[in-house]
Write a protein that holds these residues in place. Sequence first.
Motif, mmCIF file in Angstrom:
data_model
loop_
_atom_site.group_PDB
_atom_site.id
_atom_site.type_symbol
_atom_site.label_atom_id
_atom_site.label_comp_id
_atom_site.label_asym_id
_atom_site.label_seq_id
_atom_site.Cartn_x
_atom_site.Cartn_y
_atom_site.Cartn_z
ATOM 1 N N SER A 1 0.804 -1.220 0.000
ATOM 2 C CA SER A 1 0.000 0.000 0.000
ATOM 3 C C SER A 1 0.841 1.277 0.000
ATOM 4 C CB SER A 1 -0.941 0.022 1.206
ATOM 5 O OG SER A 1 -0.210 -0.062 2.412
ATOM 6 N N TYR B 1 -5.086 10.248 5.485
ATOM 7 C CA TYR B 1 -4.749 8.837 5.266
ATOM 8 C C TYR B 1 -5.174 8.451 3.855
ATOM 9 C CZ TYR B 1 -4.586 3.789 5.880
ATOM 10 O OH TYR B 1 -4.310 2.447 5.739
ATOM 11 N N ARG C 1 -4.912 5.436 0.854
ATOM 12 C CA ARG C 1 -4.607 4.022 0.605
ATOM 13 C C ARG C 1 -5.223 3.590 -0.720
ATOM 14 N NH1 ARG C 1 -9.171 1.208 1.046
ATOM 15 N NH2 ARG C 1 -10.827 1.942 2.445
ATOM 16 N N TRP D 1 -7.321 5.490 -5.507
ATOM 17 C CA TRP D 1 -6.899 5.819 -4.149
ATOM 18 C C TRP D 1 -8.087 6.284 -3.332
ATOM 19 C CZ3 TRP D 1 -2.016 5.115 -2.175
ATOM 20 C CH2 TRP D 1 -1.011 4.806 -3.096
ATOM 21 N N GLY E 1 5.400 1.299 4.863
ATOM 22 C CA GLY E 1 4.059 1.322 5.445
ATOM 23 C C GLY E 1 4.089 1.720 6.910
#
Length: 245
Positions: A59, A107, A109, A118, A145
């Motif tokens: 990720s 955040y 991911r 995304w 990560g």
Amino acid sequence: MLYDWPRAAAFGRVIPKNKIYEHAGANSALKDLFVREVDQIVWSHKLAPETINLAATKSVAEIQVFRILQREPTLNQDVLRAIDRAIPFPLVFELEHGGRIKLAAAYKRPSRSDGSRWVLGDYFESDWLSEHAPRAAMPVALNMGALYERLLSPLVERQAARLVPGMAEAPHASFIAAAAMEPISLETRIAQAEAIKAKTREVERIKARIAREKQFNKRVAINAELRAAREELKRLSGGGNSEVE
């Protein structure tokens, strides 16, 4: 907290605003925001396996640090969101204005259903610091990560502390202490912070209703709602002894 990014990761490339417009699909309103609020966008550092010697994860292959020189004291988060949409890596922003700097990040991911897309959450920010404030060493981590989580976690926790009176002065509050006592994923911490934010807004809305209401019996009922909301906010923030006024 500001970080002393590794010299080997320095990138220092100025990004033209029209490149962001192009990749973010900016409309005229968003372009106006950039013109009014942003002086310059600098791709400051590239945190990647080849620059900081940490292994990529599924990720988080790289983390990019962008410095935004603001024209005004505040920056609309739509500006940050547009830059995040334009850059296919997790980002950490350094926002600069009037001799002060703060960190901001959401955040970010890959989508679990479509790895080419995304997913971007809410933004979390640090307090403003002097541009001459000492910088801390970058957090120690085993891979990209883990580094990303360690960069974002203090921002997430700080937001919760700002929203709930007493938490900033009580670092032992369970929201923060739990992170040290047992492993909690970044996504869980963010969910907690967002729940605190939503409940705080609910408390403020109920208080506004009480202020407007003239009938005694209705005020009694609304006060009961307020007590329940405050109790829930206390629970979300880890109990503690502080009152939410």
